[in-house]
Write a protein that holds these residues in place. Structure first.
Motif, PDB file in Angstrom:
ATOM      1  N   GLU A 165      -1.683   6.864  -9.730  1.00 44.21           N
ATOM      2  CA  GLU A 165      -3.008   6.025  -9.535  1.00 44.21           C
ATOM      3  C   GLU A 165      -3.239   4.980 -10.430  1.00 44.21           C
ATOM      4  O   GLU A 165      -3.668   3.705 -10.249  1.00 44.21           O
ATOM      5  CB  GLU A 165      -4.096   6.959  -9.588  1.00 44.21           C
ATOM      6  N   ASP A 183       1.504   5.334  -1.338  1.00 47.31           N
ATOM      7  CA  ASP A 183       1.125   6.909  -1.789  1.00 47.31           C
ATOM      8  C   ASP A 183       1.226   7.307  -3.219  1.00 47.31           C
ATOM      9  O   ASP A 183       2.381   6.891  -3.719  1.00 47.31           O
ATOM     10  CB  ASP A 183       1.513   7.869  -0.936  1.00 47.31           C
ATOM     11  N   GLY A 192     -11.703   5.800  -3.585  1.00 44.34           N
ATOM     12  CA  GLY A 192     -10.630   6.177  -3.278  1.00 44.34           C
ATOM     13  C   GLY A 192      -9.901   4.928  -2.368  1.00 44.34           C
ATOM     14  O   GLY A 192     -10.448   3.787  -2.472  1.00 44.34           O
ATOM     15  N   MET A 193      -8.542   4.927  -2.155  1.00 41.29           N
ATOM     16  CA  MET A 193      -8.027   3.931  -1.441  1.00 41.29           C
ATOM     17  C   MET A 193      -7.366   4.430  -0.089  1.00 41.29           C
ATOM     18  O   MET A 193      -6.706   5.326  -0.228  1.00 41.29           O
ATOM     19  CB  MET A 193      -6.885   3.394  -2.474  1.00 41.29           C
ATOM     20  N   PRO A 194      -7.554   3.960   1.085  1.00 38.68           N
ATOM     21  CA  PRO A 194      -8.486   2.876   1.250  1.00 38.68           C
ATOM     22  C   PRO A 194      -9.917   3.356   0.953  1.00 38.68           C
ATOM     23  O   PRO A 194     -10.293   4.626   0.812  1.00 38.68           O
ATOM     24  CB  PRO A 194      -8.452   2.829   2.587  1.00 38.68           C
ATOM     25  N   ARG A 203      -2.736   4.512  -2.683  1.00 33.54           N
ATOM     26  CA  ARG A 203      -3.787   5.296  -1.660  1.00 33.54           C
ATOM     27  C   ARG A 203      -4.038   6.638  -2.579  1.00 33.54           C
ATOM     28  O   ARG A 203      -3.087   7.251  -3.023  1.00 33.54           O
ATOM     29  CB  ARG A 203      -2.928   5.892  -0.492  1.00 33.54           C
ATOM     30  N   ARG A 204      -5.279   6.856  -2.553  1.00 31.42           N
ATOM     31  CA  ARG A 204      -5.606   8.393  -3.346  1.00 31.42           C
ATOM     32  C   ARG A 204      -6.941   8.892  -2.454  1.00 31.42           C
ATOM     33  O   ARG A 204      -7.829   7.966  -1.860  1.00 31.42           O
ATOM     34  CB  ARG A 204      -6.278   8.017  -4.723  1.00 31.42           C
ATOM     35  N   VAL A 223       0.923  -1.251   0.136  1.00 36.42           N
ATOM     36  CA  VAL A 223       0.211  -0.003   0.271  1.00 36.42           C
ATOM     37  C   VAL A 223       0.937   1.241  -0.269  1.00 36.42           C
ATOM     38  O   VAL A 223       1.645   1.365   0.903  1.00 36.42           O
ATOM     39  CB  VAL A 223      -0.977  -0.092   1.249  1.00 36.42           C
ATOM     40  N   ASN A 255     -10.968   9.123   4.165  1.00 38.84           N
ATOM     41  CA  ASN A 255     -10.068   7.877   4.199  1.00 38.84           C
ATOM     42  C   ASN A 255      -8.751   8.233   4.718  1.00 38.84           C
ATOM     43  O   ASN A 255      -7.936   7.348   4.648  1.00 38.84           O
ATOM     44  CB  ASN A 255     -10.169   7.131   2.891  1.00 38.84           C
ATOM     45  N   GLN A 256      -8.534   9.364   5.418  1.00 34.92           N
ATOM     46  CA  GLN A 256      -7.418   9.500   6.059  1.00 34.92           C
ATOM     47  C   GLN A 256      -6.200  10.048   5.094  1.00 34.92           C
ATOM     48  O   GLN A 256      -5.106  10.141   5.335  1.00 34.92           O
ATOM     49  CB  GLN A 256      -6.912   8.355   7.134  1.00 34.92           C
ATOM     50  N   VAL A 257      -6.645  10.166   3.755  1.00 36.14           N
ATOM     51  CA  VAL A 257      -5.973  10.724   2.750  1.00 36.14           C
ATOM     52  C   VAL A 257      -6.300  12.015   2.114  1.00 36.14           C
ATOM     53  O   VAL A 257      -7.578  12.077   1.715  1.00 36.14           O
ATOM     54  CB  VAL A 257      -5.588   9.573   1.351  1.00 36.14           C
TER      55      VAL A 257
END
Length: 413
Positions: A159, A92, A215-217, A186-187, A90, A262-264
């Motif tokens: 991405e 960024d 998005g990711m997560p 992550r996005r 995982v 999602n904390q991103v």
């Protein structure tokens, strides 16, 4: 067309394996020849039918004259195996990653890194053996012969780099060993177009507000109202993709916020406007008003309705309009709110009594009653002084006569 390969066996073992690869193709072609050779120094031909022109550019095979492929006819062939591959990664956007694959007994077989396709996108071969196939400065490959590890490095992650990466060992045309590693990029959240944008409902309806985000997560979805007002479900926050409002009321109208996090990054938010159509609600500001004859008086109503209502004032079942006896004004403070004022000019005896403020829209009608009552003393406002008299009001002849006599007496003295 067909292709025929001829070669002479000299000091070869009974079995022969030869790899032909085309530099113009994404994936090497592997041919296995297990035909027993008749005898030393015998010329053998191998014919491939229906070969395309792209296969004519083959590397010349190296002669096996110095070292036999196997040390003795009885030596067993070890089957390649993938002993280890990197676990799920995982990362960024903009960072780097290294994917490693260790393969045992692969010295005589091609080892590839391939990005798995999805949908209509085909698999993308990235490398074969110690070399890259694709030309992209973000990719590099490191081969450690000691551990037989193939390390694929990707810089400046985008991405689109996310997905499954396959480490493959080609044993035959229809035989390969594969191990996968998933690369998650992550996005920040992006709210999907299939989320609710606005809603118009009638009072009493059931309403569903939906919100989805990529998005990711995977983002978490929550709901709030403007100014942190209480939600119809209770509380100031609700978590979930769908907000259900049963038996919606006019008090439930307003702006709702769908929030994806999602904390991103800073997350994403969409404003959803909820309009509730309802029948008019009319309220008289002062149900009873008092005024003396020949003075003006205002009567006011506050109307709440959506769609906005048509407002009419009635007196003795007669609709009132602007004329020498009345003036009607309306002021909309919002789509749902309207204030209306009826001014009675220079009140006459017949104008005392009940007045009806009536509001109508497609969902219904409502009225409020204001009573105008006669007094002997003028009420201020609006009759605070002589300047508040209406244009229709002029002093009576008796008053003028008294003033004229008083002026004559002063002049005579």
């Amino acid at each position: 067309m067909s292709l025929t390969l001829s070669f002479t066996s000299t000091n070869l073992n009974p079995s022969l394996k030869q790899l032909f690869s085309s530099p113009g193709l994404a994936v090497p072609y592997v041919f296995l020849l297990t035909t027993k050779l008749p005898s030393p120094s015998t010329t053998t031909s191998l014919t491939f039918p229906n070969v395309s022109h792209s296969l004519l550019h083959l590397h010349q095979p190296q002669p096996f004259t110095k070292t036999p492929l196997f040390s003795s006819p009885g030596l067993a062939v070890r089957t390649p195996s993938i002993s280890w591959i990197t676990k799920e990664q995982v990362v960024d956007i903009g960072s780097s990653v290294q994917l490693e694959c260790s393969v045992q007994y692969s010295q005589d077989y091609p080892v590839l890194w391939v990005k798995r396709g999805s949908g209509s996108v085909q698999d993308l071969p990235i490398s074969t053996g110690p070399g890259l196939i694709i030309r992209d400065s973000r990719y590099s490959l490191r081969h450690d012969k000691g551990s037989s590890t193939y390390a694929l490095q990707i810089k400046d992650i985008q991405e689109s780099d996310g997905g499954d990466y396959m480490c493959q060992v080609l044993i035959g045309i229809n035989n390969r060993i594969t191990a996968n590693v998933n690369l998650l990029v992550r996005r920040p959240p992006v709210i999907s177009d299939n989320s609710t944008r606005s809603v118009v409902a009638s009072e009493g309806d059931s309403v569903e507000l939906s919100c989805y985000a990529g998005g990711m997560p995977i983002p978490d979805i929550s709901w709030r109202r403007e100014n942190n007002a209480i939600l119809p479900t209770g509380g100031s926050i609700y978590r979930g993709n769908v907000l259900q409002i049963g038996n919606i009321r006019k008090e439930d109208r307003g702006t709702y916020y769908c929030i994806a996090e999602n904390q991103v990054g800073r997350g994403a938010r969409r404003n959803i406007n909820v309009e509730v159509e309802f029948a008019p609600v009319v309220k008289a500001i002062r149900p009873r008003v008092y005024q003396a004859l020949q003075y003006d008086m205002d009567m006011e109503c506050h109307v709440e309705a959506y769609p906005p209502a048509a407002i009419t004032w009635f007196h003795k079942q007669e609709a009132l309009v602007n004329n020498q006896h009345y003036t009607v004004s309306q002021f909309a403070t919002a789509d749902e709110f309207t204030d209306t004022t009826l001014r009675v000019l220079s009140i006459e005896k017949r104008q005392f009594g009940n007045y009806s403020c009536t509001a109508t829209n497609k969902l219904g009608q409502s009225s409020a009653i204001v009573t105008l009552i006669e007094t002997t003393t003028p009420v201020c406002p609006p009759a605070c002084n002589a300047l508040t008299y209406s244009a229709a009001h002029t002093p009576t002849p008796s008053v003028l006569t008294v003033l004229a006599l008083f002026a004559a007496i002063l002049l005579r003295n």
